[in-house]
Motif scaffolding. Structure first.
Motif, PDB file in Angstrom:
ATOM      1  N   THR A  13       0.857  -1.197   0.000  1.00 48.97           N
ATOM      2  CA  THR A  13       0.000   0.000   0.000  1.00 48.97           C
ATOM      3  C   THR A  13       0.890   1.242   0.000  1.00 48.97           C
ATOM      4  O   THR A  13       2.079   1.160   0.305  1.00 48.97           O
ATOM      5  N   ASP A 172       3.504   2.732  12.412  1.00 49.13           N
ATOM      6  CA  ASP A 172       2.233   2.622  13.143  1.00 49.13           C
ATOM      7  C   ASP A 172       2.458   2.507  14.648  1.00 49.13           C
ATOM      8  O   ASP A 172       3.467   1.981  15.094  1.00 49.13           O
ATOM      9  N   LEU A 304      -4.413  11.180  -6.140  1.00 44.34           N
ATOM     10  CA  LEU A 304      -3.639  12.404  -6.392  1.00 44.34           C
ATOM     11  C   LEU A 304      -2.155  12.052  -6.395  1.00 44.34           C
ATOM     12  O   LEU A 304      -1.623  11.606  -5.374  1.00 44.34           O
ATOM     13  N   GLU A 333       1.308  13.701   8.463  1.00 46.90           N
ATOM     14  CA  GLU A 333       0.880  14.603   7.386  1.00 46.90           C
ATOM     15  C   GLU A 333      -0.123  15.632   7.903  1.00 46.90           C
ATOM     16  O   GLU A 333      -0.075  16.805   7.523  1.00 46.90           O
TER      17      GLU A 333
HETATM   18  C1  UD1 Z   1      -5.847  -0.928   5.065  1.00 42.94           C
HETATM   19  C2  UD1 Z   1      -4.442  -0.925   5.538  1.00 42.94           C
HETATM   20  O1  UD1 Z   1      -3.833  -1.969   5.720  1.00 42.94           O
HETATM   21  N1  UD1 Z   1      -3.921   0.275   5.766  1.00 42.94           N
HETATM   22  C3  UD1 Z   1      -2.550   0.426   6.231  1.00 42.94           C
HETATM   23  C4  UD1 Z   1      -1.729   1.057   5.114  1.00 42.94           C
HETATM   24  O2  UD1 Z   1      -2.463   2.209   4.763  1.00 42.94           O
HETATM   25  P1  UD1 Z   1      -2.175   3.215   3.571  1.00 42.94           P
HETATM   26  O3  UD1 Z   1      -1.292   2.646   2.527  1.00 42.94           O
HETATM   27  O4  UD1 Z   1      -3.461   3.784   3.151  1.00 42.94           O
HETATM   28  O5  UD1 Z   1      -1.248   4.196   4.359  1.00 42.94           O
HETATM   29  P2  UD1 Z   1      -1.333   5.636   4.908  1.00 42.94           P
HETATM   30  O6  UD1 Z   1      -2.706   6.130   5.073  1.00 42.94           O
HETATM   31  O7  UD1 Z   1      -0.411   5.656   6.090  1.00 42.94           O
HETATM   32  O8  UD1 Z   1      -0.595   6.445   3.738  1.00 42.94           O
HETATM   33  C5  UD1 Z   1      -1.163   6.731   2.502  1.00 42.94           C
HETATM   34  C6  UD1 Z   1      -0.195   7.633   1.767  1.00 42.94           C
HETATM   35  O9  UD1 Z   1      -0.643   7.806   0.456  1.00 42.94           O
HETATM   36  C7  UD1 Z   1      -0.688   9.195   0.144  1.00 42.94           C
HETATM   37  N2  UD1 Z   1      -1.711   9.377  -0.877  1.00 42.94           N
HETATM   38  C8  UD1 Z   1      -2.951   8.824  -0.700  1.00 42.94           C
HETATM   39  C9  UD1 Z   1      -3.909   8.989  -1.665  1.00 42.94           C
HETATM   40  C10 UD1 Z   1      -3.573   9.737  -2.828  1.00 42.94           C
HETATM   41  O10 UD1 Z   1      -4.378   9.924  -3.734  1.00 42.94           O
HETATM   42  N3  UD1 Z   1      -2.338  10.262  -2.958  1.00 42.94           N
HETATM   43  C11 UD1 Z   1      -1.380  10.100  -2.003  1.00 42.94           C
HETATM   44  O11 UD1 Z   1      -0.267  10.610  -2.156  1.00 42.94           O
HETATM   45  C12 UD1 Z   1      -0.999   9.871   1.469  1.00 42.94           C
HETATM   46  O12 UD1 Z   1      -0.655  11.243   1.438  1.00 42.94           O
HETATM   47  C13 UD1 Z   1      -0.132   9.022   2.398  1.00 42.94           C
HETATM   48  O13 UD1 Z   1       1.213   9.463   2.374  1.00 42.94           O
HETATM   49  O14 UD1 Z   1      -0.407   1.326   5.570  1.00 42.94           O
HETATM   50  C14 UD1 Z   1      -0.297   2.155   6.721  1.00 42.94           C
HETATM   51  C15 UD1 Z   1       1.186   2.327   7.046  1.00 42.94           C
HETATM   52  O15 UD1 Z   1       1.728   1.173   7.586  1.00 42.94           O
HETATM   53  C16 UD1 Z   1      -1.096   1.591   7.896  1.00 42.94           C
HETATM   54  O16 UD1 Z   1      -1.087   2.516   8.950  1.00 42.94           O
HETATM   55  C17 UD1 Z   1      -2.515   1.342   7.460  1.00 42.94           C
HETATM   56  O17 UD1 Z   1      -3.249   0.765   8.514  1.00 42.94           O
END
Ligand code: UD1
Length: 429
Positions: A13, A172, A304, A333
């Motif tokens: 992810t 986490d 995004l 963030e």
């Molecule tokens: C369902 C699951 O297992 N989720 C885990 C996963 O979440 P997930 O991969 O969603 O992790 P986070 O929410 O921590 O991070 C998402 C990242 O993607 C970026 N972003 C998101 C959408 C977008 O369109 N563009 C973009 O740049 C956000 O700014 C952020 O930096 O990994 C994390 C980090 O170990 C854990 O805390 C979460 O519990």
């Protein structure tokens, strides 16, 4: 450190990818500060961290010139290679948002829904280990950074066998199964906040443990509100609500927003990042049924990335309030942007602990996934009540924003880069 190779590994992810890219950018920065110039041959091999993500003024689509600025490509003596899983979302993120070379390993979950899934997972991991051993023989890295996800497991096992030092970063409050396993075999274990150490069986004075904060894209600290708003085409002086469900999107949040859309758009403008799983269709339909005057207040994106769309950092810069999951990235963030939030933890992993941490500091509120809408009219559910209250109370939002900024640790990427150089020096790199 002349001509070292560093592997960065994280996948599954987005939350496991962006911290690694932020450290890559910091490594390039540290190398350049030290004036350690690479040879022409090394330059060709690619060293870059993250591409620049801009706002409207900067063109927003990432011109060639901007990409060059953000990557650090060119004068660095360190060769950085990103290692992800076969078929994972990390390949696309790394290709779009960085200039790092990408190598893939087979990797799968270590737990399954039955003996067959478990056996399949174990076979894939065995293939991953073989591939990781041959990758290490080929690239001869001095040090490896892992930022989570199952793909780190074969690479860290192969590194242990080859005596290559490793650093696992676990952001986490309660790391997942792979993270806990990796913490046992890694040379160093870095966490976001000290509260995460006991879960890993580590005391703060353990020399293997580091508490560094969360490595962020530097642009999180640089956004200018009005420019960010123009990036999304907002002109009205209404507050902006950012809705996103982590890197994959969150169906339950998307469904709740679809039901609440007319009531929300009567009060605010919305940037909704819904994920790439197809929810865009029903959300688009819900928006189209509204009067034109409300439709213009709603900006819907599947993702995004700052190159093909505006950047996530610009969405944070434009927003007054967020509704989101509580993945680890929110711990840093939201504070970096000083953005108050309503957190809806994903119920099936340890996100409650992340949310509780932010709630404890008074910078966010928590709404349970099942309570968002409730059983009565959607406007009487916990989500709308919390949003309406915070949108109406600018002072409360300001207080949350100030307290949030105080949690920010802008030097995390730099600290991790320093730790990587320390480990590389120990291994003779
Ligand atoms: C369902 C699951 O297992 N989720 C885990 C996963 O979440 P997930 O991969 O969603 O992790 P986070 O929410 O921590 O991070 C998402 C990242 O993607 C970026 N972003 C998101 C959408 C977008 O369109 N563009 C973009 O740049 C956000 O700014 C952020 O930096 O990994 C994390 C980090 O170990 C854990 O805390 C979460 O519990």
């Amino acid at each position: 450190m002349p001509s070292s190779t560093i592997l960065l590994c994280g996948g599954g992810t987005g939350g496991h990818v962006y911290p690694a890219l932020a450290v890559a950018t910091a490594i390039v920065g540290v190398e350049e500060e030290q004036g350690n110039r690479g040879t022409e041959e090394q330059r060709g091999r690619g060293t870059g961290g993250q591409r620049n993500r801009g706002t409207e003024e900067q063109g927003n689509r990432g011109t060639e010139e901007q990409r060059g600025r953000g990557t650090g490509q060119g004068d660095c003596g360190v060769v950085l290679v990103y290692v992800g899983s076969v078929g994972g979302m990390e390949e696309r993120i790394v290709a779009t948002e960085s200039s790092l070379p990408f190598r893939a390993l087979p990797a799968a979950a270590l737990r399954g829904r039955g003996p067959l899934a478990l056996a399949r997972g174990a076979t894939t991991m065995a293939a991953g280990l073989v591939a990781a051993r041959s990758l290490i023989r080929e690239l001869r890295p001095q040090v490896i950074l892992g930022t989570g996800g199952y793909v780190c497991v074969p690479l860290f096992l192969a590194a242990t066998l080859a005596r290559v030092p490793t650093l696992i970063y676990l952001p986490d409050l309660v790391p997942g199964l792979a993270g806990r396993l990796l913490a046992r075999i890694a040379t160093k274990v870095a966490v976001n906040v000290a509260e995460a150490l006991p879960v890993l069986g580590l005391r703060p004075d353990n020399p293997r443990a580091l508490v560094v904060g969360y490595p962020l894209r530097p642009e999180f600290f640089e956004q200018e509100r009005e420019a960010c708003r123009r990036t999304f085409g907002f002109e009205a002086p209404l507050p902006v609500l950012l809705v996103y469900g982590g890197s994959r999107g969150a169906r339950s949040i998307n469904q709740a927003i679809a039901q609440l859309l007319p009531d929300l758009l009567a009060r605010c403008q919305i940037i909704h990042v819904c994920g790439r799983e197809g929810d865009e269709t029903f959300l688009h339909k819900a928006a189209q049924s509204l009067p034109e005057s409300l439709q213009v207040r709603y900006k819907l994106y599947p993702y995004l990335d700052g190159v093909t769309t505006p950047a996530m950092v610009a969405a944070f810069g434009a927003a007054d309030l967020a509704i989101c999951r509580s993945g680890a990235s929110t711990l840093a963030e939201l504070p970096a942007a000083g953005l108050p939030a309503i957190l809806v933890p994903y119920p099936y992993v340890h996100q409650d602990e992340n949310a509780d941490y932010l709630v404890r500091y008074g910078v966010a509120e928590k709404v349970a996934d099942c309570a968002m809408i409730g059983t009565g009219p959607p406007q009487e559910g916990a989500l709308f009540r919390a949003v309406a209250r915070l949108l109406d109370d600018q002072l409360a939002r300001q207080r949350m924003a100030e307290q949030s900024r105080a949690l920010s640790r802008p030097d995390a990427a730099h600290e991790l880069a320093g730790a990587m150089f320390g480990l590389a020096a120990r291994s003779g790199g």
